[in-house]
Each structure stands twice: as C-alpha cells, then as structure tokens.
Design a protein around this motif. Structure first.
Motif, PDB file in Angstrom:
ATOM      1  N   LYS A   1       1.171   4.159  -2.844  1.00  0.00           N
ATOM      2  CA  LYS A   1       0.833   5.537  -2.481  1.00  0.00           C
ATOM      3  C   LYS A   1       1.984   6.506  -2.745  1.00  0.00           C
ATOM      4  O   LYS A   1       1.781   7.602  -3.270  1.00  0.00           O
ATOM      5  CB  LYS A   1       0.412   5.605  -1.010  1.00  0.00           C
ATOM      6  CG  LYS A   1      -1.004   5.142  -0.735  1.00  0.00           C
ATOM      7  CD  LYS A   1      -2.017   6.006  -1.481  1.00  0.00           C
ATOM      8  CE  LYS A   1      -3.438   5.620  -1.175  1.00  0.00           C
ATOM      9  NZ  LYS A   1      -4.423   6.383  -1.991  1.00  0.00           N
TER      10      LYS A   1
ATOM     11  N   TYR B   1       0.832  -1.197   0.000  1.00  0.00           N
ATOM     12  CA  TYR B   1       0.000   0.000   0.000  1.00  0.00           C
ATOM     13  C   TYR B   1       0.872   1.254   0.000  1.00  0.00           C
ATOM     14  O   TYR B   1       0.641   2.188  -0.769  1.00  0.00           O
ATOM     15  CB  TYR B   1      -0.925  -0.010   1.216  1.00  0.00           C
ATOM     16  CG  TYR B   1      -2.061   0.977   1.130  1.00  0.00           C
ATOM     17  CD1 TYR B   1      -3.255   0.641   0.501  1.00  0.00           C
ATOM     18  CD2 TYR B   1      -1.948   2.254   1.673  1.00  0.00           C
ATOM     19  CE1 TYR B   1      -4.313   1.544   0.420  1.00  0.00           C
ATOM     20  CE2 TYR B   1      -2.993   3.162   1.595  1.00  0.00           C
ATOM     21  CZ  TYR B   1      -4.170   2.800   0.964  1.00  0.00           C
ATOM     22  OH  TYR B   1      -5.203   3.699   0.874  1.00  0.00           O
TER      23      TYR B   1
ATOM     24  N   ALA C   1      -5.225   1.615  -3.443  1.00  0.00           N
ATOM     25  CA  ALA C   1      -3.880   2.135  -3.220  1.00  0.00           C
ATOM     26  C   ALA C   1      -3.447   3.059  -4.348  1.00  0.00           C
ATOM     27  O   ALA C   1      -2.550   3.892  -4.166  1.00  0.00           O
ATOM     28  CB  ALA C   1      -2.888   0.982  -3.078  1.00  0.00           C
TER      29      ALA C   1
ATOM     30  N   SER D   1       2.473  -5.552  -3.618  1.00  0.00           N
ATOM     31  CA  SER D   1       2.613  -6.105  -2.282  1.00  0.00           C
ATOM     32  C   SER D   1       3.365  -7.424  -2.408  1.00  0.00           C
ATOM     33  O   SER D   1       3.038  -8.253  -3.248  1.00  0.00           O
ATOM     34  CB  SER D   1       1.238  -6.351  -1.662  1.00  0.00           C
ATOM     35  OG  SER D   1       1.356  -7.166  -0.511  1.00  0.00           O
TER      36      SER D   1
END
Length: 352
Positions: free
Chosen positions: A97, A93, A118, A215
C-alpha cells in the motif's frame, strides 16, 4: 465444506496434522510453504531473538531511539535478494500500500490479471485475462501511446490457478518509455529461483524501474513486509508518512530471518522433494493444474474436497473469485509434510 465440524474456529496451531473434535486430519492448505511456523530450529532462533529484543517494538521508525536490527535486516535482505536497497514494514499489505500510494501519480496505470488487492488504488480493476495475452497487448499499447510514463502492477505468479508469470515482455517496451513495474512476490519469495525471489527473472533495463513488494509471513514465516528496489525508490518510500509513523515488525522475527538461512535452504530442498514426489505419483488427470516447482495443485473435480474429507484430509477449498463463485479446490504442499503424508494423500485421491 458440508460438514458438521467447524474448521474455521480452530484453537490449535496449523501444521501438517490437525485434531478437530477428537479426530485427526491431514492438512494440505495455507501458505506456510516452507513449514517455518512449526520448524523447531527456527523457533529456537526466534526465541533467542525474543530474549534479546523482547516481544515487540511499538515505537515508529521515526522515533529518536532505534534498534539497529531494522537497518541491518534491510541491508541484509537487499543483498540476499539482489536489490540496491530494502525497506521493511509490519506487514506485506502495508508494504504494498505505501509503495503503490507513493508512485500512483507517476503515469498511466495498468494492472496485470488477478492482481492482489494490496496493489489496488481505486478498487478491483477487474482484469481476468490470460497473462501472456495481456502482456502482449500491454506492450503494443505502451509503444503506440503518446504517454511516456507508465505504472504497471502485477503479482509475480497466480497462486490460485498456479502460473508463474514471465516478465520478459518488458524487453519489447520502447526504450523511449519510462515504466515503473511493481511486483507483488508474496507467494514467490523464498520459493522462486532456488528459494529467492522473482527479481532474478525480471530483465534489467535502463527505462524499467522494478520494485518488489512481499509479505514475509508466507514462505519465510515472519510477520513483516518487504520492499526491494533502487536506492532512489526506497529513499522516497522512507520519506512517506506510512513508513515514518507505523510501528515496525517484531525485531525477534527479523533476527530469526537473518540467522535462519540454512534452515530456509533445508526446508526448500524438502519442499521441492515433496513437490516432485507428489507430481510423480499423481495419477494423470486433466482435472489437475500446476506449475513446475510451485507447491500448489489445483483440481477441477467437483466435490473433491468432500471425498478427501471423508478420508480425513483437509485441503484449501473456498468460493472464487467471490463468495458467490464456484468452489476452488487446491492441494498445498509444505515442508512440514513427510513422505507418509503424501502417500496417504495419493491413496485417498485414487479412492473410489
């Protein structure tokens, strides 16, 4: 699910088999596609990493005292996945971002359908279109526009309604346009293209700058985030306040990632064998939706989650696209499943 049991307050590890209220269940949900969280060999390597580096590292990447493994892991990931450079953060995340924040003002922004939160800059873009139709229209819009610079944000695939996205549409974008394409590959990395990433499927063009964010906590089983891109892009991101000031992931996880590639390969082969077996045995039914090689099978049959629950099988089942939506039922296969698990699932699906 309509049940007296509370399945969202578990006090045990997630795996192929769960025990709830003294009853045993098969579990076909989650995102541990390669079964890494319960892989004994991987855990052994992770434990070696803990012994070497400790449990965590609460200092920022801007600290004057640094562990070498962070730079080593970034160089390793870049080479492994075919990028010029990489950046590793504490979560996927955060990786997304900080990347989106850094390039948000580059040009006109367009979101692909069903992009992950995200990637959002100003809330849900609300794009629920068909990806193929959207990409065709996007090419037309970009080529006809006076705007020269564009920021396009997309997932690599739709893991809910399984579909692996085709990025060959960028070949048709005018060479006079500059496009930054940010792709969230959280559900694809370790799974797509023989166990690597979506990068191998994106055309390399001088006017298209591709950045992958992901991720590492899903297929790769490591609590960390990853950004892959050009030296220029990664250098810019490493100047950001988010990267400079945030604590990095546990070094032990990165140690396991770097030293566990043979385990990943073995788990990938097991996963693909499971997907193949399930697909071969699955009764033909128009209620099913899946895509080649991806271990998620969507079922449109009403209340199938209740029918499977009666057979002591738990699947991914929740309202979509929000809590007021219809129940979305998916069977998620993992490397931690064995042939007996899949045969039991097939038998339950045929149960009347």
């Amino acid at each position: 699910m309509n049940t007296n049991y509370n399945f969202n307050q578990l006090s045990e590890r997630l795996s192929a088999k769960l025990t709830v209220n003294y009853e045993n269940y098969l579990y076909f949900g989650g995102t541990a596609y390669l079964g890494i969280p319960q892989n004994k060999e991987f855990i052994e390597i992770y434990t070696e990493g803990i012994q070497r580096y400790g449990l965590n590292n609460g200092t920022s990447r801007g600290n004057n005292i640094q562990l070498a493994i962070y730079d080593e892991a970034e160089a390793y990931a870049a080479k492994l996945y075919g990028a010029e450079a990489a950046l590793i953060t504490s979560s996927g995340y955060l990786a997304a971002k900080l990347t989106v924040s850094a390039f948000a003002k580059f040009g006109a922004i367009r979101y692909a359908p069903n992009s992950h939160p995200a990637l959002w800059i100003n809330g849900d873009p609300g794009n629920q279109q068909d990806f193929k139709a959207w990409s065709r229209n996007l090419v037309k819009e970009i080529n006809a526009s006076n705007e020269e610079n564009w920021l396009v944000l997309s997932n690599s695939l739709n893991n809910l309604h399984p579909e692996i996205y085709d990025f060959s549409f960028v070949n048709h974008i005018s060479s006079t346009k500059k496009v930054w394409l940010i792709i969230d590959d959280s559900h694809g990395i370790g799974i797509l293209n023989g166990g690597f990433s979506v990068l191998q499927n994106v055309p390399i063009l001088p006017n298209i700058e591709v950045i992958l964010v992901a991720s590492m906590a899903k297929a790769l089983g490591v609590d960390a985030g990853l950004v892959l891109g050009t030296e220029r892009a990664i250098s810019k991101l490493k100047q950001s306040d988010e990267f400079y000031g945030a604590s990095p992931p546990a070094a032990a996880g990165l140690y396991a990632f770097m030293n566990g590639q043979e385990i990943y390969k073995k788990a990938y082969k097991k996963l693909q064998a499971n997907v193949k077996l399930f697909g071969q045995l699955l009764p033909y039914d128009s209620n099913w939706l899946n895509t080649d090689g991806f271990p998620v099978f969507l079922n449109k049959e009403k209340a199938i989650e209740q029918r499977l629950l009666a057979e002591k099988i738990l699947i991914s089942s929740f309202p979509y696209p929000d809590r007021n939506g219809s129940i979305l039922n998916r069977i998620v296969l993992s490397s931690w499943h064995d042939e007996v698990d899949i045969l039991k699932l097939i038998t339950a699906l045929q149960f009347e």
